[in-house]
Write a protein that holds these residues in place. Structure first.
Motif, PDB file in Angstrom:
ATOM      1  N   ALA A 654       0.812  -1.220   0.000  1.00 42.95           N
ATOM      2  CA  ALA A 654       0.000   0.000   0.000  1.00 42.95           C
ATOM      3  C   ALA A 654       0.845   1.269   0.000  1.00 42.95           C
ATOM      4  CB  ALA A 654      -0.919   0.008   1.224  1.00 42.95           C
ATOM      5  N   ALA A 655       2.164   1.130   0.012  1.00 45.45           N
ATOM      6  CA  ALA A 655       3.029   2.299   0.174  1.00 45.45           C
ATOM      7  C   ALA A 655       2.862   3.314  -0.949  1.00 45.45           C
ATOM      8  CB  ALA A 655       4.488   1.861   0.271  1.00 45.45           C
ATOM      9  N   ARG A 656       2.703   2.842  -2.176  1.00 42.11           N
ATOM     10  CA  ARG A 656       2.619   3.772  -3.300  1.00 42.11           C
ATOM     11  C   ARG A 656       1.271   4.520  -3.307  1.00 42.11           C
ATOM     12  NH1 ARG A 656       5.300   4.322  -8.026  1.00 42.11           N
ATOM     13  NH2 ARG A 656       6.488   2.427  -7.623  1.00 42.11           N
ATOM     14  N   SER A 657       0.190   3.812  -3.059  1.00 40.88           N
ATOM     15  CA  SER A 657      -1.137   4.429  -3.115  1.00 40.88           C
ATOM     16  C   SER A 657      -1.518   5.142  -1.818  1.00 40.88           C
ATOM     17  CB  SER A 657      -2.182   3.355  -3.416  1.00 40.88           C
ATOM     18  OG  SER A 657      -2.254   2.423  -2.345  1.00 40.88           O
ATOM     19  N   LEU A 658      -0.810   4.811  -0.712  1.00 42.33           N
ATOM     20  CA  LEU A 658      -1.114   5.331   0.627  1.00 42.33           C
ATOM     21  C   LEU A 658      -2.449   4.821   1.166  1.00 42.33           C
ATOM     22  CD1 LEU A 658       0.092   9.065   0.369  1.00 42.33           C
ATOM     23  CD2 LEU A 658       1.401   7.003   0.907  1.00 42.33           C
ATOM     24  N   ASP A 659      -2.983   3.766   0.539  1.00 37.27           N
ATOM     25  CA  ASP A 659      -4.235   3.167   1.009  1.00 37.27           C
ATOM     26  C   ASP A 659      -3.935   2.104   2.070  1.00 37.27           C
ATOM     27  OD1 ASP A 659      -5.669   4.746  -0.753  1.00 37.27           O
ATOM     28  OD2 ASP A 659      -5.613   3.246  -2.360  1.00 37.27           O
ATOM     29  N   PHE A 660      -3.389   2.523   3.185  1.00 37.05           N
ATOM     30  CA  PHE A 660      -2.947   1.576   4.204  1.00 37.05           C
ATOM     31  C   PHE A 660      -4.140   0.868   4.856  1.00 37.05           C
ATOM     32  CE2 PHE A 660       0.468   4.884   4.288  1.00 37.05           C
ATOM     33  CZ  PHE A 660       1.475   4.073   3.783  1.00 37.05           C
ATOM     34  N   PRO A 661      -4.037  -0.436   5.077  1.00 36.74           N
ATOM     35  CA  PRO A 661      -5.156  -1.199   5.670  1.00 36.74           C
ATOM     36  C   PRO A 661      -5.137  -1.137   7.204  1.00 36.74           C
ATOM     37  CG  PRO A 661      -3.413  -2.701   5.040  1.00 36.74           C
ATOM     38  CD  PRO A 661      -2.950  -1.334   4.625  1.00 36.74           C
ATOM     39  N   PHE A 662      -5.414   0.030   7.755  1.00 42.03           N
ATOM     40  CA  PHE A 662      -5.279   0.230   9.200  1.00 42.03           C
ATOM     41  C   PHE A 662      -6.192  -0.682  10.010  1.00 42.03           C
ATOM     42  CE2 PHE A 662      -3.881   4.480   7.611  1.00 42.03           C
ATOM     43  CZ  PHE A 662      -2.600   4.459   8.149  1.00 42.03           C
ATOM     44  N   ARG A 663      -7.448  -0.770   9.621  1.00 44.79           N
ATOM     45  CA  ARG A 663      -8.379  -1.595  10.394  1.00 44.79           C
ATOM     46  C   ARG A 663      -7.969  -3.049  10.368  1.00 44.79           C
ATOM     47  NH1 ARG A 663     -12.024  -4.869   8.899  1.00 44.79           N
ATOM     48  NH2 ARG A 663     -12.032  -4.091   6.747  1.00 44.79           N
ATOM     49  N   SER A 664      -7.615  -3.559   9.201  1.00 46.71           N
ATOM     50  CA  SER A 664      -7.246  -4.967   9.089  1.00 46.71           C
ATOM     51  C   SER A 664      -5.981  -5.285   9.877  1.00 46.71           C
ATOM     52  CB  SER A 664      -7.041  -5.328   7.610  1.00 46.71           C
ATOM     53  OG  SER A 664      -8.259  -5.215   6.897  1.00 46.71           O
ATOM     54  N   ILE A 665      -5.032  -4.352   9.888  1.00 49.56           N
ATOM     55  CA  ILE A 665      -3.804  -4.569  10.656  1.00 49.56           C
ATOM     56  C   ILE A 665      -4.107  -4.570  12.152  1.00 49.56           C
ATOM     57  CG2 ILE A 665      -1.640  -3.448  11.336  1.00 49.56           C
ATOM     58  CD1 ILE A 665      -1.248  -2.719   8.398  1.00 49.56           C
ATOM     59  N   ALA A 666      -4.959  -3.661  12.598  1.00 52.96           N
ATOM     60  CA  ALA A 666      -5.327  -3.632  14.012  1.00 52.96           C
ATOM     61  C   ALA A 666      -5.965  -4.949  14.440  1.00 52.96           C
ATOM     62  CB  ALA A 666      -6.281  -2.462  14.282  1.00 52.96           C
ATOM     63  N   GLU A 667      -6.802  -5.505  13.589  1.00 53.48           N
ATOM     64  CA  GLU A 667      -7.439  -6.778  13.905  1.00 53.48           C
ATOM     65  C   GLU A 667      -6.438  -7.922  13.885  1.00 53.48           C
ATOM     66  OE1 GLU A 667     -10.512  -7.016  11.004  1.00 53.48           O
ATOM     67  OE2 GLU A 667     -11.802  -5.547  12.007  1.00 53.48           O
ATOM     68  N   ALA A 668      -5.418  -7.825  13.018  1.00 55.96           N
ATOM     69  CA  ALA A 668      -4.438  -8.908  12.893  1.00 55.96           C
ATOM     70  C   ALA A 668      -3.418  -8.891  14.020  1.00 55.96           C
ATOM     71  CB  ALA A 668      -3.723  -8.807  11.545  1.00 55.96           C
ATOM     72  N   PHE A 669      -3.064  -7.688  14.523  1.00 57.03           N
ATOM     73  CA  PHE A 669      -2.012  -7.590  15.532  1.00 57.03           C
ATOM     74  C   PHE A 669      -2.619  -7.823  16.916  1.00 57.03           C
ATOM     75  CE2 PHE A 669       1.119  -5.979  18.379  1.00 57.03           C
ATOM     76  CZ  PHE A 669       2.331  -6.166  17.747  1.00 57.03           C
ATOM     77  N   CYS A 670      -2.728  -9.079  17.305  1.00 53.43           N
ATOM     78  CA  CYS A 670      -3.293  -9.456  18.600  1.00 53.43           C
ATOM     79  C   CYS A 670      -2.281 -10.304  19.353  1.00 53.43           C
ATOM     80  CB  CYS A 670      -4.597 -10.235  18.432  1.00 53.43           C
ATOM     81  SG  CYS A 670      -5.954  -9.232  17.812  1.00 53.43           S
ATOM     82  N   MET A 671      -1.724  -9.744  20.423  1.00 53.97           N
ATOM     83  CA  MET A 671      -0.759 -10.501  21.218  1.00 53.97           C
ATOM     84  C   MET A 671      -1.451 -11.581  22.039  1.00 53.97           C
ATOM     85  SD  MET A 671       1.818  -7.440  22.358  1.00 53.97           S
ATOM     86  CE  MET A 671       3.185  -8.503  22.801  1.00 53.97           C
ATOM     87  N   ILE A 672      -2.724 -11.359  22.350  1.00 53.58           N
ATOM     88  CA  ILE A 672      -3.551 -12.364  23.017  1.00 53.58           C
ATOM     89  C   ILE A 672      -4.841 -12.454  22.224  1.00 53.58           C
ATOM     90  CG2 ILE A 672      -4.820 -12.970  25.103  1.00 53.58           C
ATOM     91  CD1 ILE A 672      -2.772 -11.446  26.706  1.00 53.58           C
TER      92      ILE A 672
END
Length: 776
Positions: A654-672
């Motif tokens: 997403a670096a070129r378009s700046l369309d970063f997947p913020f919501r999906s990353i937040a859901e994926a980054f779960c330590m528990i």
């Protein structure tokens, strides 16, 4: 021109309400102040002025006047205006940043694809007369950031993290400005500010440490601790950035790291100290040590990851301005605007990858701080590379000093050569040896050797361990699961001094048990303790013999830190007797997948090294562990983000378009795994006369808005339980909301029927039904 309002007051005339220009100016001023250290002050001032411009709409004005049930989407208008004005041509990134954070200021950062669809439909939401209620927009050159763009790290990571930081500035400003308006209008007290400065806290700690040194016995151990402290303090003049502090258990690294952090912060004008701990089980202990050393509590925040107000909402709408208890709690959520924060690794790292407003608002307050990552080796391997990338960003671009503090450094530096990419090139943190705060770590390990480690070759059954307990008046056994702990405790519960400790017990209960155990150990009374790994990270308790179920070398070292901790074992024949640490593999199993991998990496190290806790052994262990996992890019960034096999590849794409997947990353980054464990409150009693929890819950239930101080105190009665049990018990009335307006945000047991005095919450039968519900 008709007056438009941002916030209304129930039962009061409009002349007492907050006008939109007043609110926008307040948010813009605060957001600019927060973004000043980042060099983006004027951009954030503009974001504050535009963020609520959609409230000009007749629909929203009718909504806050009580004539409509909804005000519509008021966040998209300002985002669309920013995109139209600044989102074209070579400098389009400015418009995209503004659009992303303005559109997100209520509902949270969206995936870029979702934001694009929202913006495509947002033209109709821009009020025709919005310019009559806003200042003239500045030209793009006037908004040019005063700092160079952030650099370094994986492709797209630096820019996406900048989005998060700027979003943090805007939402914190919005929350605080709104909080101030309502507090001023209703006479409420805001529990923020008026803290002691870091210079005064540094001086208090220095006086405390000088007092300890003056009264300490002249032993080799105390001399060693003094040398560690002096060496760390001498490094405080180094420029902010990455540091390591490699000190074996017993070397006094907690107060040494705090002393360095305060001195370093004062010398370099940093703003606060953030102490990150792997487990909630020792937050209270660490905070208590700090309060004792610093002479007070108002400047120290214990921030657990127990309750999530946004997650509790039934709906998350862009126009959510309702003065509900949940909305007020969200505004009053912690933003870490205190001198010293003691928090968990889950709270810290998940916030750095979050997209929701109340979790992200603290991020800008991490910049310009000293972050001490205690027991850094506990970072989960599937999220290791994103975690290292965010540590690097904080140090590289946000003037944050990060101290990797541990007894077993996990070979995360490039110079260690343990983490390799596909081309077998070392990756990791650029942390040179001269930024190590401890003097001669290898020598420290030899000087602080307190135990001998032995490994049992054949799997061991619970009855064998129980027999050893029967022969040892003081012994600790640490196992990997709560089920194993319960089974082993059942096997020894009739022995004198038998005790159980696990996270099924609330923090206050565990703390009281530990206090009692320390007193009994000191008095030479029997103490036979079975515990999960919660006891390993920093709990100051010491046994002559410790057994540890199969795990990694890092955890074995932590277990060894609970054995002969002060070198107290002595007898006539051997004045420097070593404690005994026994590593065993349970015949019953109880090895989860991650533990199995760590155990596989530990076995060759145990076979090869006479001292498996020495620096060379630890380095070999992590090299073996990382090699077993295979390609670092896949093994240590394993969270799936849509179609991408990892967080870093998703950001790179997403670096070129700046369309970063913020919501999906937040859901994926779960330590528990949030779907597995959920917090509930237990009204635990230390004795029949103890009504603290009962009174606390009653006070929270009776208040229109629970006090932040009460909610912090409530954390000491929280127990994480399986989501299945929580849902079942909620359905059956065993668990009930502690406050009507909070719904399922905080649930509590009605009584202690399912809380056993020795082992905590009883999960044996989740079909238990509250007997009160049988009364018709």
């Amino acid at each position: 021109m008709t007056t438009v309002y941002a916030h209304s007051l129930l039962g009061q005339p409009p002349e007492n309400w907050e006008t939109l220009p007043a609110h926008s100016a307040a948010v813009g001023t605060l957001a600019a102040e927060f973004a000043q250290p980042l060099g983006w002050a004027e951009v954030l001032r503009l974001a504050g002025l535009l963020h609520d411009i959609g409230k000009v709409s007749p629909e929203f004005q009718a909504y806050i006047a009580g004539r409509r049930l909804s005000g519509g989407d008021h966040s998209s208008a300002g985002a669309r205006i920013a995109l139209d004005r600044y989102g074209k041509g070579p400098g389009r990134a400015l418009g995209m940043v503004l659009a992303a954070i303005i559109a997100a200021h209520h509902a949270g950062l969206a995936d870029g694809s979702d934001l694009n669809r929202r913006m495509d439909a947002a033209h109709r939401l821009v009020p025709a007369d919005w310019q009559h209620h806003a200042e003239p927009l500045p030209e793009a050159p006037e908004l040019r950031p005063r700092a160079p763009p952030p650099t370094g790290g994986p492709r797209g990571f630096a820019l996406s993290f900048l989005f998060r930081m700027l979003f943090s500035c805007l939402v914190d400003a919005d929350f605080i400005a709104t909080e101030r308006f309502y507090a001023g209008a209703t006479g409420e007290t805001i529990e923020r500010g008026n803290h002691t400065g870091l210079v005064a806290l540094r001086d208090r700690l220095a006086a405390f440490m000088a007092g300890k040194r003056a009264t300490a016995k002249p032993t080799p151990l105390n001399a060693l601790r003094a040398g560690i402290l002096d060496h760390a303090m001498a490094k405080a003049a180094l420029e902010p950035g990455l540091f390591s502090l490699t000190v074996p258990t017993g070397g006094g690294k907690t107060l040494a790291s705090l002393s360095f952090a305060l001195e370093h912060a004062v010398r370099h004008g940093l703003r606060r100290i953030i102490y990150v701990i792997p487990y909630t089980s020792i937050i209270e202990q660490t905070a208590d040590v700090f309060r004792q050393a610093l002479g007070g509590s108002d400047d120290i925040l214990e921030h657990h990851a127990s309750f999530d107000w946004e997650k509790a909402r039934k709906e998350r709408l862009a126009d959510d301005e309702a003065p509900s208890a949940v909305a007020k709690l969200q505004r009053a959520a912690e933003n870490w605007d205190v001198p010293i924060v003691v928090t968990t690794a889950v709270q810290f790292f998940e916030s750095l990858f979050a997209n929701r407003t109340s979790r992200c608002r603290k991020l800008h307050n991490i910049a310009g701080s000293v972050v001490v990552l205690d027991e850094v080796q506990t970072l989960p391997l599937p999220l290791l590379l994103p975690s290292l990338a965010v540590i690097d960003q904080l140090a590289r671009n946000y003037r944050t000093s990060v101290v990797l503090c541990t007894a077993t450094q996990p070979a995360l530096r490039q110079v260690d050569g343990a983490l390799l990419d596909k081309a077998r090139t070392p990756i990791g943190l650029d942390l040179p040896p001269e930024r190590e705060l401890a003097p001669d770590p290898a020598g420290l390990y030899a000087a602080l050797k307190r135990v001998a480690v032995e490994r049992l070759e054949t799997p061991i059954a619970a009855d064998v361990i129980a027999a050893r307990f029967a022969n040892r008046a003081q012994m600790l056994c640490i196992v990997n699961t709560r089920g194993h702990a319960r089974a082993l405790f059942d096997a020894i519960r009739t022995l004198p001094g038998a005790v159980h400790l696990s996270t099924l017990m609330c923090a206050r209960h565990r703390r009281l048990v530990l206090d009692e155990l320390r007193a009994k150990l000191k008095a030479g009374e029997p103490v036979r303790l079975v515990a999960t790994s919660l006891i390993e990270a920093g709990v100051d308790i010491s046994f002559p013999e410790v057994w540890r179920a199969a795990t990694g070398i890092d955890a074995i070292a932590q277990a060894a830190g609970r054995c002969n901790r002060e070198g107290e074992l002595r007898d006539a024949e051997d004045p420097t007797r070593l404690g005994r640490v026994v590593v065993f593999e349970p015949v019953e199993g109880y090895l989860q997948h991650d533990i199995k991998l760590r155990w596989q990496a530990a076995q060759p190290v145990l076979d090869k090294h006479a001292d498996p806790l020495g620096l060379d052994a630890v380095k070999d262990y992590f090299a073996e562990l990382y090699w077993q996992k295979g390609d670092a890019a896949e093994a240590f960034d394993a969270a799936k983000v849509g179609a991408y096999p990892g967080i870093l590849p998703a950001l790179g794409e997403a670096a070129r378009s700046l369309d970063f997947p913020f919501r999906s990353i937040a859901e994926a980054f779960c330590m528990i795994d949030e779907d597995v464990m959920e917090p509930v409150v237990v009204p635990w009693k230390a004795d029949p006369q103890d009504d603290d929890a009962k009174n606390l819950l009653a006070r929270i239930a009776a208040a229109e808005l629970p006090r932040a101080a009460d909610l912090r105190r409530l954390q000491q009665y929280v127990v994480p339980i399986p989501k299945k049990a929580r849902d079942e018990w909620l359905l059956r009335g065993v668990l009930t909301p502690v406050h009507p307006a909070l719904d399922k945000a905080i649930l509590a047991f009605a009584d202690l029927a399912l809380y056993l005095p020795e082992t905590g919450v009883d999960l044996a039968d989740i079909t238990y039904r509250n007997v009160a519900l049988n009364v018709i």
